[in-house]
Scaffold this motif. Structure first.
Motif, mmCIF file in Angstrom:
data_model
loop_
_atom_site.group_PDB
_atom_site.id
_atom_site.type_symbol
_atom_site.label_atom_id
_atom_site.label_comp_id
_atom_site.label_asym_id
_atom_site.label_seq_id
_atom_site.Cartn_x
_atom_site.Cartn_y
_atom_site.Cartn_z
ATOM 1 N N LEU A 55 -0.357 -5.533 7.557
ATOM 2 C CA LEU A 55 -0.801 -4.219 7.080
ATOM 3 C C LEU A 55 -0.181 -3.893 5.722
ATOM 4 C CD1 LEU A 55 -0.753 -2.151 10.399
ATOM 5 C CD2 LEU A 55 -2.758 -2.881 9.089
ATOM 6 N N ASP A 56 1.087 -4.252 5.540
ATOM 7 C CA ASP A 56 1.737 -4.038 4.239
ATOM 8 C C ASP A 56 1.035 -4.852 3.156
ATOM 9 O OD1 ASP A 56 3.587 -2.283 5.251
ATOM 10 O OD2 ASP A 56 5.197 -3.770 5.471
ATOM 11 N N ASN A 57 0.727 -6.092 3.501
ATOM 12 C CA ASN A 57 0.022 -6.950 2.544
ATOM 13 C C ASN A 57 -1.378 -6.422 2.255
ATOM 14 O OD1 ASN A 57 2.226 -8.654 2.478
ATOM 15 N ND2 ASN A 57 1.372 -10.115 3.940
ATOM 16 N N LEU A 58 -2.042 -5.940 3.297
ATOM 17 C CA LEU A 58 -3.389 -5.390 3.140
ATOM 18 C C LEU A 58 -3.367 -4.162 2.231
ATOM 19 C CD1 LEU A 58 -6.382 -5.274 3.849
ATOM 20 C CD2 LEU A 58 -5.759 -3.994 5.927
ATOM 21 N N GLU A 59 -2.328 -3.356 2.384
ATOM 22 C CA GLU A 59 -2.178 -2.170 1.531
ATOM 23 C C GLU A 59 -2.112 -2.583 0.062
ATOM 24 O OE1 GLU A 59 1.208 1.252 0.875
ATOM 25 O OE2 GLU A 59 0.699 0.689 2.933
ATOM 26 N N GLU A 60 -1.353 -3.617 -0.219
ATOM 27 C CA GLU A 60 -1.252 -4.117 -1.594
ATOM 28 C C GLU A 60 -2.591 -4.640 -2.090
ATOM 29 O OE1 GLU A 60 1.851 -6.957 -2.169
ATOM 30 O OE2 GLU A 60 3.380 -5.740 -1.175
ATOM 31 N N VAL A 61 -3.328 -5.330 -1.217
ATOM 32 C CA VAL A 61 -4.637 -5.883 -1.585
ATOM 33 C C VAL A 61 -5.596 -4.749 -1.968
ATOM 34 C CG1 VAL A 61 -6.690 -7.052 -0.707
ATOM 35 C CG2 VAL A 61 -4.430 -7.978 -0.214
ATOM 36 N N LEU A 62 -5.638 -3.703 -1.159
ATOM 37 C CA LEU A 62 -6.554 -2.585 -1.406
ATOM 38 C C LEU A 62 -6.199 -1.842 -2.691
ATOM 39 C CD1 LEU A 62 -6.863 -1.264 2.254
ATOM 40 C CD2 LEU A 62 -8.699 -2.297 0.903
ATOM 41 N N ILE A 63 -4.928 -1.601 -2.889
ATOM 42 C CA ILE A 63 -4.493 -0.888 -4.103
ATOM 43 C C ILE A 63 -4.773 -1.723 -5.338
ATOM 44 C CG2 ILE A 63 -2.491 -0.008 -5.375
ATOM 45 C CD1 ILE A 63 -1.337 0.910 -2.679
ATOM 46 N N SER A 64 -4.494 -3.021 -5.266
ATOM 47 C CA SER A 64 -4.727 -3.894 -6.418
ATOM 48 C C SER A 64 -6.224 -4.118 -6.660
ATOM 49 C CB SER A 64 -4.028 -5.248 -6.216
ATOM 50 O OG SER A 64 -4.602 -5.968 -5.147
ATOM 51 N N SER A 65 -7.059 -3.760 -5.679
ATOM 52 C CA SER A 65 -8.503 -3.864 -5.833
ATOM 53 C C SER A 65 -9.106 -2.534 -6.289
ATOM 54 C CB SER A 65 -9.142 -4.305 -4.512
ATOM 55 O OG SER A 65 -8.664 -5.584 -4.138
ATOM 56 N N ASP A 66 -8.236 -1.620 -6.727
ATOM 57 C CA ASP A 66 -8.634 -0.329 -7.301
ATOM 58 C C ASP A 66 -9.319 0.608 -6.315
ATOM 59 O OD1 ASP A 66 -8.104 -0.242 -10.420
ATOM 60 O OD2 ASP A 66 -8.700 -2.271 -9.924
ATOM 61 N N VAL A 67 -8.987 0.449 -5.031
ATOM 62 C CA VAL A 67 -9.494 1.398 -4.047
ATOM 63 C C VAL A 67 -8.794 2.744 -4.204
ATOM 64 C CG1 VAL A 67 -9.646 1.883 -1.559
ATOM 65 C CG2 VAL A 67 -10.169 -0.401 -2.424
ATOM 66 N N GLY A 68 -7.574 2.722 -4.746
ATOM 67 C CA GLY A 68 -6.823 3.972 -4.940
ATOM 68 C C GLY A 68 -5.810 4.160 -3.825
ATOM 69 N N VAL A 69 -4.670 4.748 -4.167
ATOM 70 C CA VAL A 69 -3.570 4.885 -3.203
ATOM 71 C C VAL A 69 -3.967 5.762 -2.020
ATOM 72 C CG1 VAL A 69 -1.223 5.739 -2.848
ATOM 73 C CG2 VAL A 69 -1.784 4.496 -4.950
ATOM 74 N N ASN A 70 -4.510 6.944 -2.274
ATOM 75 C CA ASN A 70 -4.824 7.877 -1.191
ATOM 76 C C ASN A 70 -5.854 7.307 -0.223
ATOM 77 O OD1 ASN A 70 -3.066 9.805 -2.196
ATOM 78 N ND2 ASN A 70 -4.625 10.797 -3.453
ATOM 79 N N THR A 71 -6.897 6.696 -0.772
ATOM 80 C CA THR A 71 -7.931 6.110 0.088
ATOM 81 C C THR A 71 -7.378 4.911 0.846
ATOM 82 O OG1 THR A 71 -9.654 6.848 -1.436
ATOM 83 C CG2 THR A 71 -10.254 5.114 0.123
ATOM 84 N N THR A 72 -6.544 4.115 0.178
ATOM 85 C CA THR A 72 -5.914 2.967 0.840
ATOM 86 C C THR A 72 -5.097 3.413 2.052
ATOM 87 O OG1 THR A 72 -5.818 1.574 -1.136
ATOM 88 C CG2 THR A 72 -4.168 1.150 0.568
ATOM 89 N N LEU A 73 -4.314 4.471 1.894
ATOM 90 C CA LEU A 73 -3.490 4.972 3.000
ATOM 91 C C LEU A 73 -4.358 5.428 4.168
ATOM 92 C CD1 LEU A 73 -0.715 6.928 1.052
ATOM 93 C CD2 LEU A 73 -0.549 4.680 2.140
ATOM 94 N N LYS A 74 -5.497 6.042 3.852
ATOM 95 C CA LYS A 74 -6.422 6.460 4.914
ATOM 96 C C LYS A 74 -6.952 5.245 5.678
ATOM 97 C CE LYS A 74 -8.296 10.699 2.810
ATOM 98 N NZ LYS A 74 -9.551 11.350 2.356
ATOM 99 N N ILE A 75 -7.314 4.208 4.938
ATOM 100 C CA ILE A 75 -7.852 2.995 5.571
ATOM 101 C C ILE A 75 -6.785 2.333 6.451
ATOM 102 C CG2 ILE A 75 -8.738 0.670 5.126
ATOM 103 C CD1 ILE A 75 -9.969 1.841 2.515
ATOM 104 N N ILE A 76 -5.570 2.236 5.933
ATOM 105 C CA ILE A 76 -4.473 1.626 6.699
ATOM 106 C C ILE A 76 -4.214 2.421 7.976
ATOM 107 C CG2 ILE A 76 -2.003 1.093 6.702
ATOM 108 C CD1 ILE A 76 -3.660 -0.841 5.027
ATOM 109 N N GLN A 77 -4.233 3.748 7.871
ATOM 110 C CA GLN A 77 -4.012 4.590 9.053
ATOM 111 C C GLN A 77 -5.093 4.363 10.108
ATOM 112 O OE1 GLN A 77 -3.826 8.551 7.414
ATOM 113 N NE2 GLN A 77 -1.724 8.300 6.656
ATOM 114 N N ARG A 78 -6.328 4.206 9.656
ATOM 115 C CA ARG A 78 -7.431 3.958 10.592
ATOM 116 C C ARG A 78 -7.258 2.602 11.291
ATOM 117 N NH1 ARG A 78 -12.013 7.604 8.990
ATOM 118 N NH2 ARG A 78 -13.350 6.375 10.371
ATOM 119 N N ILE A 79 -6.801 1.607 10.536
ATOM 120 C CA ILE A 79 -6.606 0.277 11.126
ATOM 121 C C ILE A 79 -5.406 0.292 12.076
ATOM 122 C CG2 ILE A 79 -6.041 -2.137 10.623
ATOM 123 C CD1 ILE A 79 -7.707 -1.878 8.084
ATOM 124 N N GLU A 80 -4.356 1.025 11.715
ATOM 125 C CA GLU A 80 -3.194 1.159 12.605
ATOM 126 C C GLU A 80 -3.623 1.769 13.944
ATOM 127 O OE1 GLU A 80 0.623 1.748 9.579
ATOM 128 O OE2 GLU A 80 -0.561 3.486 10.187
#
Length: 326
Positions: A55-80
Motif C-alpha cells: 500500500l505504501d508503494n502503491l501510494e507512491e505510484v499513484l502520486i508519481s502518476s499525477d493522481v494527486g495527494v488527496n485523491t491518492t489518499l482516498k483511493i488507498i483508504q478505499r483499498i485498505e
C-alpha cells in the motif's frame, strides 16, 4: 461486484460509446498506462499479498502518476477497507481492485456519464465561453469542439474574443475554415466584450444552436484578465440572458500538477462550470484526470486524446477507468 459489472457493461450500452472512440481513448492513454503499470509491477514485485508495504508503494505510484495527494489518499483508504473486509487480497488482484475503487470514487463526482456531444433543449443558443492560459490547446480544443457539435447536427458560430494576440484570431479563423463554421472577429486590440456581443447577435440572427467564444489566455493570476472575463459575461447577457451556458476551462494534461494549480487559480477567480483536459496522448500523466475529476466540484467534460480532429471526446469516467486499467 454487481455494482461494477453494471458500471462496465450496461453503462456502455446506454452511453453509445463507439468502437472508434474506444480505440482512440485506448491509444491516447497508452503512455500513461504503460508508465503506470511499469511502476505498479515494480511496487508489488516479490509480494503475493496486499500488505502495508504494498500500500505504501502503491501510494507512491499513484502520486508519481499525477493522481494527486488527496485523491491518492482516498483511493488507498478505499483499498485498505477492502483488505480489512476480504481478509486476504493477492497482489494479482490489485489491478482489478484499483479499477473498481477508482470507478467507485469517480461515481461520487458530478461528472456526466454521457459520451455524446449534446446541448440542453431549453438553452439556445448554447453559449460556451472558453478560458485557459496560452499553450494549453485552447484554440485547438475550440476547433475540435466545433467540429464535434457540427457532426452531431448542430449549427455552430465561433467568436474570436482573444484580441490580444493576432495569432489567436488567425488560428481560430483557420479552424473555422477547416470545420466549415462561421466566425465573428475584429481587429487585434479590439474590445473582447464587443466581439462577444457581436458574436451572440450574429448567432441569434442565424438561429444558431451553439456559440463558442475564445478569450485571452494571459497568465491566470492576472486580476485584470478575470475582470475582463466578468465584463464579457455581462455584455453577452444583454443579448442572451442565460449566457454563458458554460465557462469551459482548458487544462494541459501533460503539465501534471501544474494543471491542478491552474484549475485552482481560475476557479477561485471566475465561475468555471466545466473542464477540458488536453494532450493526454503525449504524456504519461493521464492520472491527472482522475485527480482533477475527484478534487474539483466541477465536471471534467472533455478530454483530448490525440491530434486528429475527432480526438476530442466527451469525458465518460467509467469508459476512462475501463480503458486505463484494461
Amino acid at each position: 461486484m454487481n455494482f461494477f459489472k453494471k458500471i462496465f457493461s450496461s453503462e456502455k450500452k446506454e452511453t453509445t460509446f463507439t468502437e472508434e472512440a474506444k480505440q482512440s481513448l485506448d491509444k491516447g492513454l497508452e503512455k500513461s498506462k504503460s508508465s503506470f503499470f511499469a511502476k505498479l509491477t515494480k511496487a508489488v514485485a516479490g509480494k503475493s499479498k496486499v500488505d502495508d508495504e504494498v500500500l505504501d508503494n502503491l501510494e507512491e505510484v499513484l502520486i508519481s502518476s499525477d493522481v494527486g495527494v488527496n485523491t491518492t489518499l482516498k483511493i488507498i483508504q478505499r483499498i485498505e477497507k477492502r483488505v480489512a473486509q476480504d481478509k486476504y487480497l493477492g497482489t494479482d488482484e490489485l489491478n482489478l481492485i484499483l479499477r473498481e475503487e477508482i470507478a467507485g470514487l469517480l461515481s461520487e463526482t458530478n461528472t456526466d456519464d454521457s459520451s455524446l456531444f449534446s446541448i440542453p433543449v431549453d438553452k439556445k443558443p448554447y453559449v460556451i465561453m472558453v478560458v485557459g492560459v496560452n499553450g494549453v490547446g485552447k484554440t485547438t480544443t475550440i476547433g475540435k469542439l466545433a467540429n464535434q457539435f457540427k457532426n452531431a447536427g448542430y449549427s455552430v458560430v465561433l467568436g474570436a474574443a482573444d484580441t490580444f494576440r493576432a495569432a489567436a484570431i488567425d488560428q481560430l479563423q483557420i479552424w473555422a475554415d477547416r470545420v466549415g463554421v462561421p466566425i465573428v472577429k475584429q481587429q487585434m486590440g479590439s474590445d473582447p466584450a464587443s466581439v462577444a456581443f457581436d458574436t451572440l447577435q450574429s448567432a441569434v440572427a442565424q438561429n444558431a444552436d451553439v456559440v463558442i467564444i475564445d478569450t485571452a489566455g494571459r497568465l491566470h493570476n492576472k486580476v485584470g484578465l478575470m475582470n475582463e472575463l466578468s465584463k464579457v459575461k455581462k455584455v453577452m447577457q444583454k443579448v442572451v440572458e442565460h449566457a454563458p451556458s458554460d465557462v469551459l476551462l482548458v487544462l494541459d494534461g501533460s503539465t501534471g500538477q501544474n494543471a491542478f494549480e491552474q484549475a485552482k487559480q481560475f476557479t477561485a477567480a471566475t465561475e468555471v462550470t466545466c473542464l477540458a483536459v488536453t494532450k493526454l496522448d503525449g504524456t504519461a500523466k493521464g492520472g491527472v484526470v482522475i485527480g482533477i475529476s475527484d478534487q474539483f466540484q466541477i465536471p471534467v467534460k472533455y478530454i483530448g486524446v490525440g491530434e486528429g480532429i475527432n480526438d476530442l471526446q466527451v469525458f465518460n469516467k467509467f469508459e476512462f477507468v475501463d480503458s486505463f486499467f484494461n
